[in-house]
Every structure is written in C-alpha cells, then in structure tokens.
Design an enzyme around this catalytic site. Structure first.
Site, mmCIF file in Angstrom:
data_model
loop_
_atom_site.group_PDB
_atom_site.id
_atom_site.type_symbol
_atom_site.label_atom_id
_atom_site.label_comp_id
_atom_site.label_asym_id
_atom_site.label_seq_id
_atom_site.Cartn_x
_atom_site.Cartn_y
_atom_site.Cartn_z
ATOM 1 N N SER A 334 40.096 43.886 41.799
ATOM 2 C CA SER A 334 41.226 44.161 42.693
ATOM 3 C C SER A 334 40.782 43.942 44.146
ATOM 4 C CB SER A 334 41.710 45.594 42.496
ATOM 5 O OG SER A 334 40.706 46.491 42.893
ATOM 6 N N TYR A 335 41.723 44.128 45.045
ATOM 7 C CA TYR A 335 41.467 43.852 46.456
ATOM 8 C C TYR A 335 40.254 44.656 46.955
ATOM 9 C CZ TYR A 335 42.462 42.941 51.332
ATOM 10 O OH TYR A 335 42.379 42.523 52.625
ATOM 11 N N PRO A 336 39.260 43.978 47.525
ATOM 12 C CA PRO A 336 37.989 44.679 47.796
ATOM 13 C C PRO A 336 37.907 45.380 49.150
ATOM 14 C CG PRO A 336 37.718 42.336 48.201
ATOM 15 C CD PRO A 336 39.153 42.544 47.812
ATOM 16 N N ARG A 337 38.940 45.335 49.974
ATOM 17 C CA ARG A 337 38.855 46.040 51.266
ATOM 18 C C ARG A 337 39.799 47.228 51.270
ATOM 19 N NH1 ARG A 337 37.853 40.910 53.239
ATOM 20 N NH2 ARG A 337 40.037 40.472 53.526
#
Length: 892
Positions: A334-337
């Site tokens: 999933s989105y890493p930030r």
DNA sequence: GCAAGGTC
C-alpha cells in the site's frame, strides 16, 4: 448536465477516490494530455448536492504545482549580495514546467461548473488547493466563491469516510494555505542567503576543502547538529572507574549479580567486599517467578519502516523509500508515505493474510496466524493513509535482493501485528550475604508469539532456573572485587537520528530521508558500518562555527519556533504579513551578525583545512589539556589547540615560547612577544591575552598589564615606575630577551634599554603577598624597611643588577649593585632610552607636561631617539608619580 | 550551484 471537477493530491488517490465515489463505475479518460504528467482522469455520472445528476471528472496533481523562487535578477551568486535575499522579490514558478500541470488542470476544468478539492488533509494540502484554484481561475467561473469550490475533509481512504466527506463538503482554509506560503518564503530566504554566503566565503580558500557547496538549512543543519553533538559527547567523555562484587555460589555454580551494581569509590567497594568475605554462606531470601510480555508491533508507518530498514536491514531511509515507492507503484504494497500506525476500523486484515498464505517463504506462518488471529494494537490515526501493508504476493525471484528484503519485512511485520504477544517467564532468586543483596534471574520462553514470523526478534536461549530453595543457605565459592570503567556513548545510528528528527519536528516522514541524504552528499557526515553517522571534519567545523557565532542556528528548537509562529497564521490568530515580516527581520539580523563574525568560523576552518595548519609547528602547551598547540602564522595569527578545538589570538609580531614558564592562573605555557630588540616586547599568556583574568587587565594585554600579586612575570612584580611619557602607563622590566634587558611602558611605545649583558636583574622588595604589599607600600609608606626598595628621589622601584665577574659593566668592576635606574650615577651609562621601532606613532599633539626623560638626559645617556629625546632634565616637568599610587589604581 | 515541502 453540469460538470464537476475533482482534484486529488496524487494519481493513485484519484483512482481510489473515483472508484469509491462512483461505486466502481468510473471510466478512465483515454485522451493523454500533452505534458504526459502521469495524472489520469476518471469520469462517471452521479448526484451532486442539489444539482441532481452531474458529470464527475476526477483527476489529480503530483504534489505541489508551484514552487517559490527569487526573480531572475536575484539568481546570480556573483552579482547579488546574499543579504538582499531577505528583502528581494520572489515569484511562484511551476514546479516542473515539463509536466505543464497548470495547463493540464485548466484543460480538465473546461466546461466545469464546480470544483471539489480532495487534496491531502494537512497544511501542505490546503496550500495546493489554492495552487489548483489559481490554475483554473480563468476557466471555472467564480472559482473563489464558496458556491463554486468545495473542500472534502477525509481521514482515511475508506468507503465510509470518503462518502461521508462528499456529504459534508467544506471550503478550503486560506489561513492554513498562507502558513505554508510563509514557510516557503522563510525557508527560501534563510537557506539561500546562508548557503550562498558560506559557499562563497569558503570557496577556494582552502586547498583540501573539497566541497563546492556549503549549504545551510533550517532542517539539514539541526540534523547535522545531532550528529556532531554525539561526536562531541564522545570526544569529551571522561571514563570513570567503578568496582563491583563478583560472587559465585552453589553447586552447580551460579554467578550472582550485586544489587548495588557499581560503586565508584574503591575504598567503599573494598569495605563492602570485606564485609561479604566475613560470610561463608549466602541466604536464599526468595525465589519468585512471573510472566512477562513483549508486545507485538504496531501497524507500520513510514518512519518506522525507515528505522527498521536502517537498523535491521542496513538499508538507508533514502534507498528504503525508493524501494518502497517501487513496490507501491507495482502494486505489491500500500501507499508507503503515512504517519498512521493504526489500521482503520473496517480494514480487511484477513484479506491481507489470505494474500500471503500461498507464499513458499512465509505461507505456513500466514496460515497459522489466520487461524489464531489477534486484534492489532491501537496506535495513532494521523488521517492520511492506512498503515503500510502488503497488497499482492511476490516471491523472492521477482525482485533484487534489497527489494525482496524490504517486501519480506513488510509482510512479516504485518503478520506480526495480528499475532500474539511474546510471553516468557522470569524467575528471580534473591540472596543475602550479611547486609549485601545479590540476585540471579533466568528467562524461559512460554510463547514465541509474533517472533515466530518476525524471526529477527526471536527470544534468546532458555536459561536454566536458579538452583536455589527459598530459606536455604548456599555456600559462597568465591567473591572478588572486579574493576571496570564507564565507556563513552557510541556514534549516533541512523535509526536514532530518525527518532530525534521525529521528536523535534525536523522534517516530515517524506523529507527526513532527504535531509539525511543531503548531509551525507554534502560531505558533512559519513555512514559507517552499522549505519552509524560519523561527522566529517567539515561537518564538525561547521557546527562548532555556528555554536561560536550563534548557537541558535544549529539548535533543533529553531525549527519548532518557526513552526509555532506559522501555526499562529494557520489558526488565524496572527496576520500572515506580520509573522512573515517579523521572522524575516529576525533572521536577517541573525544573518548579518553571522557575516560580521564569520572569522570565528573561519579560524576553525583554517585550523582544520589550511595546508598551513598542517605544517603549523607544535608550539606551547594548552593549559586545559596540556597538549601542544599549533602556531598558525597567517593573519590573524593564533594558536590552535586541536584537542580542545580552541583558537587563541596572538599579537602581531614574533611570538616565541618563553622558556618553560607557565601562567600560574591557567597553566598555559607563557609566550614572549617582540618586534625586535629595539621594539616592544613582553611576556604573555595566550589564554589571559584573550580572556583577561582581572578586571583591571585590558583584553589583548601581556603579563606587563597583569596584576597577579605574586607571579614573577606580572606588572606587580616587575613594575618599576610610572611611565616617563604617558599618563597611564607603567615601565615594566622585560626579561624575555635577556641578556638584552629593557624597561617597556605597558601602554605606550617608550622603551629603555639597559644593563646589556647582565646575567640577572631583579626588582627590589617584590614577591610578597598582595595584602602586605598593599599595606606596606601604599598605606604605610614611611616604614623604613620598604623605603629601601624605592628611590628616595623619584620614587621608582630599585633594581638589583648582577654581572658575571669578568663581564662587569660597572665602573668599579663590581658584580652586583642595587640602585635606581633613573637616578643612580653608577647606572646612568648603562641606560638608554628610545621609542619602539616600527611601532605605532604616539600622538604628537597630545598635551604632555614634558617628558621625564631621565635616562636620555642623564650622563652618557646614549642614543636617545624619539620624541622625548633631549627634552627636559631629570626632574624637569612633571615629577614621576609615586609608583605605588600608580599601581594602586589598578586595584580599584 | 542555494531551502523544504509535496510526489514520481
């Protein structure tokens, strides 16, 4: 049908939002925009507020559309004085002109009646809202009106939250957007001004300084500061010796831990040892055991991912984020930030486990955890994105080594979050020997819990339980005193640095890796084995330089101070322009002060980088560390102690080590300054020269201005008489060039050469304590024993002069005589007066009551040179003031 | 050639 344009912060989010809002019925627009900026558009038909059916168009930007910069006139490093950067005009430019983001937005906005902004819900997102509105203002009519433009507020990318946001649209918050504008402007002006100035100042100044850019920034510099702080802690660490009792007892033998741990006084340790030695047995007071837990991890956010990649996998945050980005764009994670480390309520954790179950690497674990599913821990919901989780199964062969390790970690970490805690039993036996307590503990694993899948955190070997029975006596096999020393801390690890940055609000999850990368690339720190951060000479010198000039420049609190001011703008409690002007003014003043004092930093640079510093000779000893200091001759001449990292300014002229003499106040080796035999000369202490020890001693003064009561080199000991010319000076005997002796005024240029070739000259009646000296000479001058030390005619201190028997210059050939330099007839042919050569001019128009050129006027006065030559007789004009009165003035 | 913040 009316058209509604919706804009998200990034393409991935636009796709997710469109899918949710259209219930999966959206279509991707085929047409690619000329800029090919990667932002696609999704379309569907639905209901919007009171409009009934409308046509939705959902697209995105790629982060900020605009960035702030100086106008072109101020881009020149050569033509613009950096101080102008605090007031010069700025302009917003498109972040990446190639992407043509503004044109793209305007193109997508054509024919739209409404604008709905889905930017991330933080201040930066709010700012981008206004960048989007600005880009479409000529296309969407009345875009700044609340009836046209809306803002969606959402805290998670879930069906419920997103649809809820659509039902309760608000409006963009201008204050929050403005606070970002202010931050951008401050960062730009401060960062660029300092960076340009520093770079240009140090550029080409030092041969071995191979850094083309010496940058400063409100985030990168405090980041560097953390690394140097630890370096300094290590350097200044003083080990302490401590003692502890080592006691073994029982069969099988067990080593017991002493309850006191460490004792820092040896005699006390020995006393305690002897007390224990009086006993042959230890009493088992208690044997108890309890269950303990080690918690499973929280859901993974960016900062934790970076920390573990660095400390556990040896992959730096910058690279870790590049890898994570790739895994994300390929759909594996999933989105890493994200800052969020708590799963949303309706997050389908089981679905993720199902994805992982077929794996040949950790499928067994995934299946086991699925059948023993545990509720994850609570954490923080920052309202940005869900925690980082696996999305698609991969095998080892799909990636390169590091990508696999990051992916494998993310999968195992996820499984860990829905596993059991680790459980173990601790058994502790407490024993007593006399009054001293000892213990031994053993840990035994009960349930490996999450460490079954997070194997790197596995529990150590089971320890054998202590073989003791409560209430029993155990034979002491041996007891002895062990000695050890406290050790310095280790260098900062990258993981620790990330934690520090997070704690102090330096950077964001997205920018932390950038700042760390920056200070590495700029050659301020090196990353060594174990991902420890070792500051380079350049990094150390920079930070020490800031600390010398303005410590705030490197303090982590400076960023939070600015953030605090910006929050006032965001909350609407302070005016944008007021804060902006106020902060700019403060930093402009700081900058100007920095420029004025750059030599303080330059001294450190020169000491570290100048080839001269390398060839600089070992000179006198530092009083603090007793090491030799380096003598740096280039102006400003100075001594540098590399161990203490301190510079000591020196007078301009010859500076030599003055034999083995030391300053009694600070232990620094004394130096002799001179401008030649016929010039000024005096001994001085490099420390006192820069930091006068007495209130009445001027800065940059030698021992001839020091009022130390007993030091053999001080004004008090060697002072002879008030100066024959100036109002305030005292003539002081100077032995630094012996056998060329002279009296020199400690204020003006008067010099009286005398008694050439004498082996010893001493001033009479000195070397007594300050109190007796004061009382006897000043308060009771009539006492006969001390009137003998002064000339009855002129009040000057008498001197005792010794020649070697065969080299006597006295007319009667005697070896030793005591008398007055000015009045004694036996001395007059041995005394000459002149002015210091190649030294400053004495003001000729200064009103003087006629110089008292005793020596010049005396018989055989020799080559009396200078302004005072031949004027006035011995007692003509102003009579010399009583020397004691003169010196007494120094004590007031 | 500079800052820091977004995102790829």
């Amino acid at each position: 049908m009316k058209n509604v344009l919706m804009v998200a912060e990034k393409p991935s989010l636009a796709a997710s939002l469109a899918a949710i809002l259209s219930n999966g019925r959206c279509t991707a627009k085929r047409e690619r925009f000329a800029g090919n900026n990667g932002c696609s558009t999704h379309e569907w038909t639905g209901h919007f507020r009171n409009e009934g059916a409308v046509h939705f168009r959902m697209t995105s930007v790629c982060g900020h559309v605009m960035s702030l910069d100086f106008t072109s006139k101020y881009q020149s490093w050569d033509k613009v004085d950096p101080v102008e950067l605090f007031s010069c005009p700025t302009e917003k430019k498109e972040c990446s002109p190639k992407q043509q983001m503004r044109a793209f937005l305007a193109h997508e906005a054509r024919g739209c009646d409404y604008l709905v902004l889905w930017l991330d819900c933080d201040k930066e997102g709010e700012n981008i809202c206004y960048e989007v509105m600005d880009a479409v203002q000529h296309v969407i009519h009345n875009v700044y009106s609340h009836q046209v433009t809306y803002r969606a507020h959402f805290s998670a990318i879930t069906d419920k939250d997103i649809k809820g946001a659509m039902e309760s649209l608000g409006h963009p918050n201008e204050n929050e957007a403005k606070s970002v504008d202010a931050r951008q402007e401050l960062d730009l002006r401060i960062g660029c001004a300092f960076t340009r100035f520093q770079t240009k100042f140090f550029q080409g100044r030092y041969g071995d300084l191979d850094s083309s850019l010496i940058s400063y920034g409100p985030c990168q510099t405090p980041t560097l500061g953390f690394c140097v702080k630890r370096h300094d802690d290590i350097e200044t660490f003083k080990p302490e010796t401590f003692w502890y009792l080592q006691l073994t007892a029982g069969q099988p033998e067990v080593t017991l831990e002493w309850a006191r741990g460490r004792v820092f006084k040896k005699d006390i340790a020995i006393m305690l040892l002897n007390r224990v030695k009086e006993h042959k047995e230890a009493t088992v007071e208690s044997v108890s055991s309890k269950e303990s837990f080690k918690s499973k991890p929280q859901a993974l956010n960016t900062v934790e991912l970076m920390r573990i990649c660095s400390s556990g996998l040896g992959i730096g945050p910058f690279q870790a984020m590049q890898v994570a980005e790739r895994l994300y764009t390929q759909g594996y994670i999933s989105y890493p930030r994200t800052e969020t480390n708590q799963y949303p309520e309706n997050f389908d954790l089981h679905a993720v486990l199902r994805v992982l179950q077929p794996s040949s690497e950790f499928g067994d674990e995934a299946r086991a955890i699925a059948s023993d599913f545990q509720t994850p821990r609570k954490g923080k919901d920052a309202g940005d994105h869900p925690p980082i989780t696996p999305m698609k199964l991969a095998s080892r062969n799909d990636f390169d080594r590091d990508t696999w390790r990051v992916y494998d970690f993310i999968c195992r970490h996820f499984m860990g979050t829905v596993s059991r805690d680790l459980k173990y039993r601790t058994t502790t036996a407490k024993l007593r020997v006399g009054l001293e307590s000892f213990s031994c503990t053993a840990n035994v694993l009960l349930d490996a819990g999450f460490t079954k899948v997070m194997t790197w955190q596995a529990f150590g070997k089971d320890e054998p339980a202590p073989p003791f029975v409560q209430g029993s006596q155990v034979a002491i096999n041996e007891v002895r005193l062990a000695e050890s020393q406290t050790g310095p801390p280790d260098y900062l690890t990258e993981a620790e640095l990330i934690t520090l940055m997070e704690q102090h609000g330096i950077g964001t999850d997205a920018s932390i890796p950038v700042h760390i990368n920056n200070i590495c690339q700029r050659n301020y720190v090196r990353i060594e084995s174990g991902r420890k951060l070792i500051p380079t000479t350049l990094g150390i010198v920079l930070v020490h330089g800031y600390q010398k000039i303005d410590p705030e420049l490197v303090l982590p609190t400076m960023r939070s101070e600015v953030e605090r001011m910006l929050t006032l703008i965001a909350k609407g409690s302070a005016d944008f322009n007021d804060v902006r002007r106020h902060a700019t003014k403060i930093f402009k003043l700081k900058f100007m002060f920095f420029v004025q004092n750059i030599t303080s930093m330059d001294m450190l640079f020169e000491s570290s980088f100048s080839p001269l510093a390398e060839s600089g000779k070992a000179h006198s000893r530092c009083g603090k560390c007793r090491r030799y200091m380096k003598y740096i001759q280039t102006k400003p001449a100075r001594l540098y102690c590399s161990h203490c990292d301190e510079n000591y300014t020196l007078p301009n002229g010859n500076v030599k080590v003055y034999r083995e003499f030391k300053c009694p106040l600070d232990d620094f080796g004394l130096l002799a300054f001179s401008t030649g035999v016929k010039g000024r000369s005096y001994p001085f202490c490099p420390y006192c020269y820069n930091h006068p020890p007495f209130r009445d001693m001027p800065k940059f003064g030698g021992c001839n201005t020091c009022t130390h009561p007993t030091c053999p080199h001080s004004l008090n000991t060697l002072g002879i008489s008030t100066c024959v010319e100036c109002e305030t000076g005292v003539l002081v005997l100077d032995s630094t060039l012996s056998p060329s002796w002279k009296l020199g005024c400690n204020r003006c240029d008067v010099i009286i050469n005398c008694f050439k070739g004498a082996t010893k000259i001493s001033v009479e009646g000195k070397q007594c304590s300050i109190v007796s000296w004061f009382l006897l000479n000043l308060l009771t001058p009539s006492l006969s024993m001390h009137t003998e030390t002064k000339c009855n005619d002129c009040g000057a201190q008498l001197v005792n002069v010794v020649y070697k028997s065969d080299k006597s210059k006295f007319k009667d050939g005697s070896e030793e005589k005591t008398g007055c330099i000015f009045c004694s007839v036996e001395f007059s042919h041995l005394v000459e007066k002149h002015r210091a050569v190649a030294s400053r001019q004495v003001r000729s128009n200064a009103p003087r009551g006629g110089p008292n050129a005793a020596a010049a006027g005396g018989p055989g006065g020799g080559s009396a040179a200078g302004a005072g030559a031949g004027r006035g007789g011995r007692h003509g004009g102003r009579p010399p003031k009583d020397k004691m009165a003169q010196l007494a003035a120094y004590f007031v």
